[in-house]
Structures are given as structure tokens and as C-alpha cells.
Write a protein that holds these residues in place. Structure first.
Motif, PDB file in Angstrom:
ATOM      1  N   PRO A 324       0.787  -1.229   0.000  1.00 28.48           N
ATOM      2  CA  PRO A 324       0.000   0.000   0.000  1.00 28.48           C
ATOM      3  C   PRO A 324       0.817   1.276   0.000  1.00 28.48           C
ATOM      4  N   LEU A 325       1.888   1.323   0.786  1.00 28.79           N
ATOM      5  CA  LEU A 325       2.702   2.530   0.831  1.00 28.79           C
ATOM      6  C   LEU A 325       3.425   2.743  -0.496  1.00 28.79           C
ATOM      7  N   GLU A 326       3.892   1.654  -1.106  1.00 27.02           N
ATOM      8  CA  GLU A 326       4.503   1.763  -2.430  1.00 27.02           C
ATOM      9  C   GLU A 326       3.507   2.313  -3.443  1.00 27.02           C
ATOM     10  N   LEU A 327       2.273   1.831  -3.373  1.00 23.85           N
ATOM     11  CA  LEU A 327       1.224   2.283  -4.290  1.00 23.85           C
ATOM     12  C   LEU A 327       0.943   3.770  -4.118  1.00 23.85           C
ATOM     13  N   LEU A 328       0.871   4.225  -2.881  1.00 25.06           N
ATOM     14  CA  LEU A 328       0.610   5.639  -2.629  1.00 25.06           C
ATOM     15  C   LEU A 328       1.730   6.506  -3.198  1.00 25.06           C
ATOM     16  N   VAL A 329       2.975   6.084  -2.991  1.00 19.80           N
ATOM     17  CA  VAL A 329       4.109   6.827  -3.544  1.00 19.80           C
ATOM     18  C   VAL A 329       4.035   6.875  -5.069  1.00 19.80           C
ATOM     19  N   ALA A 330       3.521   5.803  -5.660  1.00 17.38           N
ATOM     20  CA  ALA A 330       3.433   5.711  -7.116  1.00 17.38           C
ATOM     21  C   ALA A 330       2.174   6.354  -7.682  1.00 17.38           C
ATOM     22  N   GLY A 331       1.296   6.851  -6.828  1.00 10.33           N
ATOM     23  CA  GLY A 331       0.081   7.482  -7.313  1.00 10.33           C
ATOM     24  C   GLY A 331      -0.968   6.502  -7.788  1.00 10.33           C
ATOM     25  N   CYS A 332      -0.999   5.321  -7.184  1.00  8.61           N
ATOM     26  CA  CYS A 332      -1.982   4.289  -7.525  1.00  8.61           C
ATOM     27  C   CYS A 332      -2.855   4.046  -6.291  1.00  8.61           C
ATOM     28  N   VAL A 333      -4.157   4.106  -6.446  1.00  9.11           N
ATOM     29  CA  VAL A 333      -5.075   4.035  -5.304  1.00  9.11           C
ATOM     30  C   VAL A 333      -5.134   2.609  -4.755  1.00  9.11           C
ATOM     31  N   ALA A 379      -3.791  11.212  -8.733  1.00  3.17           N
ATOM     32  CA  ALA A 379      -2.599  10.369  -8.657  1.00  3.17           C
ATOM     33  C   ALA A 379      -1.353  11.203  -8.381  1.00  3.17           C
ATOM     34  N   GLU A 380      -1.226  12.328  -9.039  1.00  6.02           N
ATOM     35  CA  GLU A 380      -0.068  13.206  -8.819  1.00  6.02           C
ATOM     36  C   GLU A 380      -0.057  13.744  -7.394  1.00  6.02           C
ATOM     37  N   GLN A 381      -1.213  14.127  -6.894  1.00  5.76           N
ATOM     38  CA  GLN A 381      -1.296  14.644  -5.525  1.00  5.76           C
ATOM     39  C   GLN A 381      -0.903  13.580  -4.510  1.00  5.76           C
ATOM     40  N   MET A 382      -1.351  12.342  -4.712  1.00  4.40           N
ATOM     41  CA  MET A 382      -0.982  11.250  -3.807  1.00  4.40           C
ATOM     42  C   MET A 382       0.521  11.031  -3.810  1.00  4.40           C
ATOM     43  N   SER A 383       1.096  10.958  -4.989  1.00  2.00           N
ATOM     44  CA  SER A 383       2.532  10.703  -5.098  1.00  2.00           C
ATOM     45  C   SER A 383       3.338  11.775  -4.377  1.00  2.00           C
ATOM     46  N   GLN A 384       2.961  13.043  -4.542  1.00  2.00           N
ATOM     47  CA  GLN A 384       3.672  14.124  -3.877  1.00  2.00           C
ATOM     48  C   GLN A 384       3.528  14.053  -2.361  1.00  2.00           C
TER      49      GLN A 384
END
Length: 409
Positions: A324-333, A379-384
């Protein structure tokens, strides 16, 4: 047949490969063949029989030794035979590498569970090739001159308990609540007993610290991190009509069947979306909808899947996954089952779509993710937002825990 065996070993490791071969041979056996007598000493997925019998924590409990005056420690990790791509060994290897960089002398000792045959040299080669660490691996019979030993699973905890070396500080690196890997029976109770051995626990996340404390075990925890440089978005985010699924059919706690049912419902509502499976070779599985089988992926390949996918279905029915944390960094829900096991580790965040571990509910959250009008911007907002989610603080905390418990002064 041979090519399938080789592929399975490379992607899924030795244990899953041996199980598949055993199943295939069982199907091919003659109906007239006499069944083999079951040997109690060689039951699958069990510690060595004698180690369980010898581990008398009730009458002869482990006594924590005095602290020692040293700057750099000899730290041993007991490990089952190792295969490529294992999440548990990936996490262990992260901390081993950091401890080496800090000047500690780190080694592995190989503990042979009854179903797997592997030499120390083979294990050492896999650690170097698949996990990127150059570390010495020895047979457990050669154990000596160590200040600290880590059990890394419930079976190795029995081996660690029986080590008689003086002044040896015993720790337990707990990455999941292992009793529930089994039905309520012998393995469940034997795994559960290891939390009463008196070792100091270092757990993957806060939920496990709470679980082991129910058995009187003293423990501390580290937070999860992500390889930010690999997973963060590096260019403008343009999502494809794609979602992905962490598919681990041979791992009960990953809720594979529930996931497939949820995806079938989702696919019926969104037939234009591709679905990619990763985490295991799925070539022998009959799935009731079209999907892309990606098998075991390296980090760079995973990052590409995450960057292209709007959402990822990742189920964790015991301790939370690393994904999950990897996904958030990558902008994937991340679309996940709700529960303390996940929320206590990942925290309360609206970026993860939690819901009941039920096909209809999970499918609805996948639909919610792809039906947003601002998919790319979100997705961009999550990654940032998760750019600071590195492993560095966790590495430092684990070393500090070891030093606090072992070193005098």
C-alpha cells in the motif's frame, strides 16, 4: 514439465515449487499404488521434531543475559531455506544491509525445515543475487561467537530457544501473526507458543506489537517505508484504463478468491479496463475473465504497473502488506479490506479506499476509483504527499532498539 518447474522456482521460490511437484506427482500416481506411511518427523511446514520437544519454556524459561560493553555487535539471523522474491526476506535483507553499513558483523544461519533441502552456499547465492546483500550463510550446527540472534519465523524460534551459547541476546523479528496461517490445530498452538519464549520482539508495524503483547511478550515496532526513488512518479501522470491485483493464490491471507470475485464484478461494470495480476505465476489458473499474467516482478517493473494503473486491489487479512505505501508513492489508489491490522500500520488516510472484505464491496471501491473525473490529478497529488515515506527512520530505529537492549551504556 522441467521448464514449468524452473519457472515456478524462479518466480515463487522453493516451497511453492515443491508443493506443485508433489501435487502433480500425486495426480499421476497409479490407483493401485499403496499410500506412503506418514512420518510424524517429516510433516510439512514444521520445525524439526526434536527442537519442539526440547524447547521447555515452561520449566526452563529463557533468561535475558546481562548487557555487554561493545560498539559493534555480532548479529545472527536464523532463516528457513530462502527463495527469490519473498517479501519476508526482502524486509529482513533491508535491515541486514543497514546493520552491515553501521559496522556490525551480520550473518545468517540456515535452519532446515523438514520439506526443503538447501545448502548454505545456495542460500548465500540467492541472498546476493535476489536480495542484493553480500552476507555469510552458515549451517546452524556451526553457530558460535554471536552476541545477538534473531528468530525470523515461528519454526526458527524453536531453534533459537534451544541455542545454549552463553550471553546470547535473543530477539524475534515478527512480520506477521503466524498462528493464523493454519487451521486451529497443532501448528496454530505451536506457533502461538513462540510468543511466550521470552525473546524481545521487533515487529513490522504497531498492530503486531499489540498482538504479541497479549502473550506477555515485550516488543517494539518499526514503521513501513517505500523505495521512494523507484516508485515515485517522475513524469506527468497519464493513467491507462487499467487496474492491478496482488494475486497470491497460494497465500491464504491474501484473500485471492475474494479478490477474483470482486474483479469479476468490476470487469462486468467496466469491460474496457484491463486487469493485470502480479505476485505469482498464474498460468495454471482458470480465471473467469480476461487478465494479464505478470507473475513475479522486480521493483522497476512493479513501478511501471503502478504508474499505469488507476487502482490496485491488495488484500491483507493478517498483518498489512508492504504494497500500500509503495502504491501511494506511485500514485496508484490502494483498494483494501478494512481492519485494525491495516489501519494501525498505515494510519487514517482518505487516500486508501477501505471497505469490507466482501466481493461486492471491494468491486464498488474499485469502481469509485476509476470513475473519478480527476484520476490523473489525484494520482499526482498522492505521489507528492508520500515523498517522505522512506525506510531510513525504520532502519535507525531497529538498530537503536538492538543497542538499547544489548549494549551497556
Amino acid at each position: 514439465m522441467l521448464k514449468k518447474v524452473i519457472r515456478s522456482y524462479r518466480q515463487e521460490g522453493m516451497r511453492a515449487t515443491l508443493r506443485k511437484v508433489k501435487e502433480r506427482l500425486g495426480h499421476q500416481a497409479s490407483p493401485q499404488a499403496q499410500p506412503e506411511k506418514i512420518d510424524l518427523l517429516h510433516l510439512p511446514a514444521m520445525p524439526q521434531f526434536d527442537d519442539i520437544v526440547k524447547a521447555d519454556y515452561i520449566n526452563f524459561p529463557y533468561q535475558k543475559p546481562k548487557k555487554i560493553s561493545k560498539k559493534y555487535l555480532n548479529i545472527a539471523w536464523l532463516t528457513q531455506p530462502v527463495g527469490p522474491g519473498g517479501g519476508g526476506h526482502t524486509t529482513i535483507s533491508r535491515f541486514v544491509k543497514y546493520l552491515q553499513e553501521q559496522g556490525h558483523n551480520v550473518s545468517f544461519y540456515l535452519y532446515h525445515v523438514n520439506t526443503i533441502n538447501q545448502s548454505a552456499k545456495e542460500a548465500q547465492d540467492i541472498f546476493k543475487r535476489s536480495y542484493g546483500i553480500d552476507v555469510e550463510v552458515r549451517e546452524l550446527a556451526e553457530f558460535k561467537n554471536q552476541d545477538v540472534v534473531f528468530a525470523t519465523s515461528w519454526d526458527t524460534a524453536y531453534a533459537a530457544f534451544n541455542l545454549k551459547e552463553k550471553n546470547l541476546h535473543k530477539f524475534y523479528f515478527v512480520q506477521d501473526f503466524e498462528p493464523v496461517f493454519y487451521g486451529l490445530g497443532s501448528r496454530y498452538k505451536l506457533a502461538e507458543a513462540t510468543y511466550k519464549f521470552g525473546f524481545y520482539g521487533i515487529t513490522a508495524g504497531r498492530w503486531l506489537t499489540q498482538k504479541v503483547s497479549e502473550y506477555g511478550m515485550q516488543a517494539d515496532y518499526f514503521d513501513f517505508g517505500a523505495d521512494v526513488e523507484i516508485y515515485r512518479t517522475k513524469t506527468e501522470v497519464i493513467k491507462k484504463k487499467k487496474i492491478c491485483f496482488y494475486a497470491r493464490a497460494h497465500t491464504e491471507r491474501r484473500g485471492f478468491e475474494i479478490g477474483v470475485m470482486a474483479l469479476k464484478i468490476f470487469k462486468e461494470k467496466h469491460p474496457d479496463y484491463e486487469i493485470e495480476f502480479f505476485g505469482q505465476d498464474m498460468s495454471n489458473y482458470d480465471i473467469p475473465f480476461e487478465f494479464i499474467d505478470r507473475g513475479i516482478l522486480n521493483k522497476e517493473e512493479l513501478a511501471q504497473v503502478y504508474h499505469e494503473s488507476v487502482a490496485c486491489l491488495v488484500l491483507s487479512l493478517t498483518n498489512v502488506s508492504l504494497l500500500p505505501l509503495e502504491l501511494l508513492v506511485a500514485g496508484c489508489v490502494p483498494v483494501m479490506n478494512d481492519g485494525d491490522n491495516n489501519r494501525m500500520v498505515l494510519g487514517e488516510t482518505e487516500d486508501i479506499l477501505y471497505t469490507e472484505a466482501y466481493p461486492v464491496a471491494l468491486a464498488q471501491q474499485l469502481c469509485n476509483a476509476v470513475e473519478r473525473k480527476d484520476v490523473n490529478q489525484h494520482a499526482e497529488q498522492m505521489s507528492q504527499k508520500y515523498q517522505g515515506a522512506s525506510w531510513q527512520e525504520s532502519y535507525q530505529k531497529v538498530e537503536e532498539i538492538i543497542k538499547r537492549e544489548v549494549i551497556d551504556g
